[in-house]
Design a protein around this motif. Structure first.
Motif, PDB file in Angstrom:
ATOM      1  N   SER A   1       6.490  -4.008 -51.551  1.00  0.00           N
ATOM      2  CA  SER A   1       5.021  -4.001 -51.558  1.00  0.00           C
ATOM      3  C   SER A   1       4.445  -4.406 -52.903  1.00  0.00           C
ATOM      4  CB  SER A   1       4.497  -2.602 -51.183  1.00  0.00           C
ATOM      5  OG  SER A   1       4.912  -2.233 -49.896  1.00  0.00           O
ATOM      6  N   ASN A   2       5.293  -4.480 -53.926  1.00  0.00           N
ATOM      7  CA  ASN A   2       4.788  -4.743 -55.277  1.00  0.00           C
ATOM      8  C   ASN A   2       5.484  -5.910 -55.964  1.00  0.00           C
ATOM      9  OD1 ASN A   2       2.833  -2.360 -56.130  1.00  0.00           O
ATOM     10  ND2 ASN A   2       4.492  -1.443 -54.928  1.00  0.00           N
ATOM     11  N   LEU A   3       6.072  -6.811 -55.187  1.00  0.00           N
ATOM     12  CA  LEU A   3       6.812  -7.919 -55.794  1.00  0.00           C
ATOM     13  C   LEU A   3       5.943  -8.798 -56.678  1.00  0.00           C
ATOM     14  CD1 LEU A   3       9.151  -9.023 -52.857  1.00  0.00           C
ATOM     15  CD2 LEU A   3       9.836  -7.975 -55.018  1.00  0.00           C
ATOM     16  N   SER A   4       4.658  -8.897 -56.366  1.00  0.00           N
ATOM     17  CA  SER A   4       3.775  -9.749 -57.170  1.00  0.00           C
ATOM     18  C   SER A   4       3.221  -9.018 -58.392  1.00  0.00           C
ATOM     19  CB  SER A   4       2.605 -10.257 -56.316  1.00  0.00           C
ATOM     20  OG  SER A   4       1.839  -9.182 -55.825  1.00  0.00           O
ATOM     21  N   ASN A   5       3.522  -7.723 -58.515  1.00  0.00           N
ATOM     22  CA  ASN A   5       3.026  -6.921 -59.638  1.00  0.00           C
ATOM     23  C   ASN A   5       4.152  -6.576 -60.596  1.00  0.00           C
ATOM     24  OD1 ASN A   5       0.478  -6.777 -58.282  1.00  0.00           O
ATOM     25  ND2 ASN A   5       1.265  -5.088 -57.043  1.00  0.00           N
TER      26      ASN A   5
ATOM     27  N   ARG B   1      16.074 -11.070 -57.232  1.00  0.00           N
ATOM     28  CA  ARG B   1      16.489 -11.851 -56.061  1.00  0.00           C
ATOM     29  C   ARG B   1      15.362 -11.969 -55.048  1.00  0.00           C
ATOM     30  NH1 ARG B   1      18.276 -10.479 -51.085  1.00  0.00           N
ATOM     31  NH2 ARG B   1      18.696  -8.292 -51.605  1.00  0.00           N
ATOM     32  N   ARG B   2      14.691 -10.860 -54.749  1.00  0.00           N
ATOM     33  CA  ARG B   2      13.633 -10.896 -53.753  1.00  0.00           C
ATOM     34  C   ARG B   2      12.439 -11.733 -54.226  1.00  0.00           C
ATOM     35  NH1 ARG B   2      13.018 -11.457 -49.979  1.00  0.00           N
ATOM     36  NH2 ARG B   2      11.341 -10.077 -49.281  1.00  0.00           N
ATOM     37  N   ARG B   3      12.108 -11.653 -55.504  1.00  0.00           N
ATOM     38  CA  ARG B   3      11.020 -12.485 -56.029  1.00  0.00           C
ATOM     39  C   ARG B   3      11.377 -13.962 -55.920  1.00  0.00           C
ATOM     40  NH1 ARG B   3       9.357  -8.805 -61.326  1.00  0.00           N
ATOM     41  NH2 ARG B   3       7.576  -7.745 -60.324  1.00  0.00           N
TER      42      ARG B   3
END
Length: 306
Positions: free
Chosen positions: A18-22, A58-60
């Motif tokens: 839920s916070n990959l962009s933060n 990895r997820r980013r």
């Protein structure tokens, strides 16, 4: 695996997703899991198979590469910032290190001359080729034939909110793990008064297997249930959201299913007036491929207006 431990690690993973962009504080991730900072990293690594930092990176990178392919109107800088990287330079280095190719090479695979073996191969044992990310290439070069009359089989369908009982595959898209999850879920549903021939079965496929190692792709088996049905761990109650869906009927060999899925994106969607919503692609199974020797299903993509 201890159910309480798994549930707490799952909470940590949900927080990360839920916070990959933060900016993600490892202390905050540990706090969500309710493990102490000192022990959390060892527990996470032991249960997930990679460190917290490796998982986040990895997820980013996986999210970013999908944007490079499917959101060509976004610049590399926009994609870098949207996925938590501080600069284009840091993003480009991370992409090159992980995949063995630069962002520009991934966007233009025909111009690739030389590439190094990226971390995705050395660490995860997955071969990566940018050309495999493009639906037209997969359809023409890998499948060697085009699906015919796909547009004739697609309908736009309104779906009400559906309550489902779910069970995640423990090893991603590996077939044995998928079948194991389904066998357990089907038995659960049967024992809760839902006959097998009345079960409505949906699979949620969250990740792109050309980017993510197969065993780390997220796959969830789901069966529709009534509101009064009680669900306990390891199963989870969830919902398939109300909305408009593109639905493609498929009947054929399981290995041809990828071709049908890609045809939705490469052939039907560009002319449809819609774009995919954020909800993952679903498959509704209408038979048991292990018994029948063929796969019959409906492929669902949640839509939003362009």
């Amino acid at each position: 695996m201890n159910k309480k431990y798994k549930a707490r690690i799952d909470r940590a993973i949900q927080y990360i997703e839920s916070n990959l962009s933060n900016k993600i504080s490892l202390a905050d991730v540990a706090s969500v899991s309710h493990f102490s900072d000192y022990h959390f990293h060892r527990i996470f690594t032991g249960m997930v198979g990679e460190t917290v930092n490796d998982y986040i990176v990895r997820r980013r990178l996986e999210c970013a590469v999908n944007l490079l392919i499917f959101r060509t109107e976004l610049s590399v800088t926009e994609i870098a910032l949207e996925n938590g990287f501080s600069s284009t330079a840091n993003f480009s280095k991370a992409v090159k290190r992980h995949f063995g190719f630069s962002p520009s090479e991934i966007r233009n695979p025909d111009k690739i001359k030389n590439s190094k073996i990226g971390k995705i191969s050395s660490k995860y044992g997955k071969e990566f080729s940018p050309s495999d990310l493009y639906p037209a290439r997969v359809t023409n070069e890998v499948m060697n034939h085009k699906i015919k009359d796909t547009k004739m089989n697609v309908e736009v369908r309104e779906l009400d909110c559906l309550r489902v009982c779910t069970l995640a595959s423990e090893r991603g898209y590996e077939l044995d793990a998928i079948y194991s999850a389904w066998d357990r879920l089907i038995d659960w549903a049967t024992n809760h008064g839902i006959p097998q021939d009345e079960q409505q079965r949906f699979a949620l496929a969250f990740d792109n297997p050309t980017v993510t190692p197969i065993d780390k792709c997220r796959y969830t088996a789901s069966i529709m249930i009534d509101d009064e049905v009680s669900v306990r761990s390891p199963f989870k109650a969830s919902e398939i959201p109300k909305g408009k869906y593109a639905v493609l009927y498929f009947n054929g060999a399981p290995e041809d299913a990828l071709q049908a899925q890609l045809s939705l994106y490469s052939d039907w969607l560009p002319e449809s007036g819609f774009e995919p919503d954020d909800f993952p692609m679903m498959e509704r199974y209408l038979n048991d491929a292990r018994v029948d020797g063929y796969l019959e299903m409906e492929i669902y993509v949640k839509l939003k207006t362009l």
